[in-house]
Design a protein around this motif. Structure first.
Motif, PDB file in Angstrom:
ATOM      1  N   PRO A   1     105.365  84.008  19.008  1.00  0.00           N
ATOM      2  CA  PRO A   1     106.275  83.259  19.884  1.00  0.00           C
ATOM      3  C   PRO A   1     106.599  83.983  21.190  1.00  0.00           C
ATOM      4  N   ASP A   2     106.587  85.306  21.179  1.00  0.00           N
ATOM      5  CA  ASP A   2     106.914  86.071  22.382  1.00  0.00           C
ATOM      6  C   ASP A   2     105.812  86.003  23.441  1.00  0.00           C
ATOM      7  N   ASN A   3     104.615  85.625  23.042  1.00  0.00           N
ATOM      8  CA  ASN A   3     103.505  85.556  23.990  1.00  0.00           C
ATOM      9  C   ASN A   3     103.017  84.129  24.223  1.00  0.00           C
ATOM     10  N   PHE A   4     103.844  83.166  23.921  1.00  0.00           N
ATOM     11  CA  PHE A   4     103.505  81.774  24.179  1.00  0.00           C
ATOM     12  C   PHE A   4     104.266  81.319  25.414  1.00  0.00           C
ATOM     13  N   PRO A   5     103.660  80.622  26.338  1.00  0.00           N
ATOM     14  CA  PRO A   5     102.320  80.067  26.300  1.00  0.00           C
ATOM     15  C   PRO A   5     101.253  80.924  26.977  1.00  0.00           C
ATOM     16  N   GLY A   6     101.633  82.050  27.552  1.00  0.00           N
ATOM     17  CA  GLY A   6     100.686  82.817  28.353  1.00  0.00           C
ATOM     18  C   GLY A   6      99.633  83.588  27.601  1.00  0.00           C
ATOM     19  N   CYS A   7      99.938  84.034  26.389  1.00  0.00           N
ATOM     20  CA  CYS A   7      99.005  84.827  25.582  1.00  0.00           C
ATOM     21  C   CYS A   7      98.556  86.093  26.299  1.00  0.00           C
TER      22      CYS A   7
ATOM     23  N   GLY B   1     106.305  76.451  42.278  1.00  0.00           N
ATOM     24  CA  GLY B   1     106.599  76.530  40.854  1.00  0.00           C
ATOM     25  C   GLY B   1     106.134  75.348  40.035  1.00  0.00           C
ATOM     26  N   ILE B   2     105.556  74.342  40.683  1.00  0.00           N
ATOM     27  CA  ILE B   2     105.067  73.150  39.993  1.00  0.00           C
ATOM     28  C   ILE B   2     103.562  73.279  39.802  1.00  0.00           C
ATOM     29  N   PRO B   3     103.068  73.131  38.562  1.00  0.00           N
ATOM     30  CA  PRO B   3     101.629  73.252  38.328  1.00  0.00           C
ATOM     31  C   PRO B   3     100.825  72.243  39.147  1.00  0.00           C
ATOM     32  N   ARG B   4      99.773  72.750  39.799  1.00  0.00           N
ATOM     33  CA  ARG B   4      98.865  71.880  40.561  1.00  0.00           C
ATOM     34  C   ARG B   4      97.654  71.485  39.725  1.00  0.00           C
ATOM     35  N   GLU B   5      97.494  72.139  38.584  1.00  0.00           N
ATOM     36  CA  GLU B   5      96.383  71.855  37.693  1.00  0.00           C
ATOM     37  C   GLU B   5      96.955  71.349  36.363  1.00  0.00           C
ATOM     38  N   GLY B   6      96.080  70.800  35.549  1.00  0.00           N
ATOM     39  CA  GLY B   6      96.526  70.221  34.291  1.00  0.00           C
ATOM     40  C   GLY B   6      96.901  71.261  33.249  1.00  0.00           C
ATOM     41  N   PHE B   7      97.774  70.854  32.352  1.00  0.00           N
ATOM     42  CA  PHE B   7      98.202  71.728  31.266  1.00  0.00           C
ATOM     43  C   PHE B   7      98.568  70.862  30.064  1.00  0.00           C
ATOM     44  N   GLY B   8      98.610  71.483  28.903  1.00  0.00           N
ATOM     45  CA  GLY B   8      99.014  70.775  27.693  1.00  0.00           C
ATOM     46  C   GLY B   8      99.315  71.762  26.585  1.00  0.00           C
ATOM     47  N   PHE B   9      99.959  71.246  25.542  1.00  0.00           N
ATOM     48  CA  PHE B   9     100.386  72.087  24.429  1.00  0.00           C
ATOM     49  C   PHE B   9     100.195  71.347  23.117  1.00  0.00           C
TER      50      PHE B   9
ATOM     51  N   VAL C   1      91.807  77.529  26.685  1.00  0.00           N
ATOM     52  CA  VAL C   1      92.628  77.256  25.516  1.00  0.00           C
ATOM     53  C   VAL C   1      93.057  78.582  24.901  1.00  0.00           C
ATOM     54  N   CYS C   2      94.335  78.687  24.583  1.00  0.00           N
ATOM     55  CA  CYS C   2      94.854  79.871  23.914  1.00  0.00           C
ATOM     56  C   CYS C   2      95.605  79.444  22.664  1.00  0.00           C
ATOM     57  N   LEU C   3      95.250  80.040  21.535  1.00  0.00           N
ATOM     58  CA  LEU C   3      95.928  79.793  20.277  1.00  0.00           C
ATOM     59  C   LEU C   3      96.612  81.093  19.871  1.00  0.00           C
ATOM     60  N   THR C   4      97.904  81.033  19.604  1.00  0.00           N
ATOM     61  CA  THR C   4      98.654  82.234  19.255  1.00  0.00           C
ATOM     62  C   THR C   4      99.625  81.968  18.110  1.00  0.00           C
TER      63      THR C   4
ATOM     64  N   ALA D   1     100.641  78.013  17.835  1.00  0.00           N
ATOM     65  CA  ALA D   1     100.851  77.086  18.945  1.00  0.00           C
ATOM     66  C   ALA D   1      99.666  77.229  19.896  1.00  0.00           C
ATOM     67  N   ILE D   2      99.357  76.146  20.575  1.00  0.00           N
ATOM     68  CA  ILE D   2      98.215  76.107  21.489  1.00  0.00           C
ATOM     69  C   ILE D   2      98.707  75.773  22.889  1.00  0.00           C
ATOM     70  N   ALA D   3      98.186  76.513  23.868  1.00  0.00           N
ATOM     71  CA  ALA D   3      98.426  76.211  25.284  1.00  0.00           C
ATOM     72  C   ALA D   3      97.072  75.993  25.943  1.00  0.00           C
ATOM     73  N   VAL D   4      96.986  74.971  26.794  1.00  0.00           N
ATOM     74  CA  VAL D   4      95.732  74.618  27.460  1.00  0.00           C
ATOM     75  C   VAL D   4      95.987  74.462  28.951  1.00  0.00           C
ATOM     76  N   ILE D   5      95.071  74.960  29.775  1.00  0.00           N
ATOM     77  CA  ILE D   5      95.099  74.632  31.198  1.00  0.00           C
ATOM     78  C   ILE D   5      93.734  74.094  31.610  1.00  0.00           C
ATOM     79  N   HIS D   6      93.765  73.157  32.543  1.00  0.00           N
ATOM     80  CA  HIS D   6      92.535  72.655  33.164  1.00  0.00           C
ATOM     81  C   HIS D   6      92.417  73.394  34.485  1.00  0.00           C
ATOM     82  N   ASP D   7      91.651  74.448  34.471  1.00  0.00           N
ATOM     83  CA  ASP D   7      91.449  75.320  35.633  1.00  0.00           C
ATOM     84  C   ASP D   7      90.382  74.681  36.530  1.00  0.00           C
ATOM     85  N   GLU D   8      90.792  73.724  37.327  1.00  0.00           N
ATOM     86  CA  GLU D   8      89.843  72.922  38.104  1.00  0.00           C
ATOM     87  C   GLU D   8      89.051  73.730  39.129  1.00  0.00           C
ATOM     88  N   ASN D   9      89.632  74.813  39.645  1.00  0.00           N
ATOM     89  CA  ASN D   9      88.909  75.612  40.635  1.00  0.00           C
ATOM     90  C   ASN D   9      88.336  76.900  40.048  1.00  0.00           C
ATOM     91  N   SER D  10      88.397  77.046  38.741  1.00  0.00           N
ATOM     92  CA  SER D  10      87.789  78.171  38.016  1.00  0.00           C
ATOM     93  C   SER D  10      88.241  79.542  38.517  1.00  0.00           C
TER      94      SER D  10
END
Length: 118
Positions: A22-28, A75-83, A16-19, A57-66
């Motif tokens: 705006p210039d560093n969203f969503p990657g932080c 270019g399509i996410p294989r893991e979960g994400f949300g905002f 989870v990243c909270l920032t 703003a909050i960006a979240v990824i589900h890093d299933e393979n850590s």
């Protein structure tokens, strides 16, 4: 407080990243003021204390393979994400304005739905 919904498994980690930048969203990535949390994927609630009033703003990824990144295929996410605010997703991540929310110093709660495209 951030509550995560629709997480498909307890494998891996939730990042989870909270920032407020705006210039560093969503990657932080280059945001020295971003607040990040990494928790086991079975955790559904993440708390951020001591935040100054402002727009975030909050960006979240589900890093299933850590592996500490969002895996993609063509270019399509294989893991979960949300905002935060669960904005509509088109091609690419949403803009800060779509995910941003105001924090006025009082407790605030965001529910983030994790999405999976593959």
């Amino acid at each position: 407080d951030v509550t995560l919904t629709s997480v498909r498994s307890a494998r891996g980690l939730i990042r989870v990243c909270l920032t407020a930048d705006p210039d560093n969203f969503p990657g932080c990535v280059d945001d020295s003021h971003a607040v990040t949390r990494t928790v086991p994927a079975h955790v559904r609630d993440v708390r951020f204390d001591g935040l100054a009033p402002g727009r975030y703003a909050i960006a979240v990824i589900h890093d299933e393979n850590s592996n500490a990144r969002l895996d993609t295929f063509a270019g399509i996410p294989r893991e979960g994400f949300g905002f935060s605010r669960n904005p509509r997703i088109g091609f690419g991540p949403p803009r800060f304005a779509a995910a941003g929310f105001d924090l006025d110093g009082n407790a605030s709660a965001q529910t983030v739905r994790i999405r999976y495209l593959l």
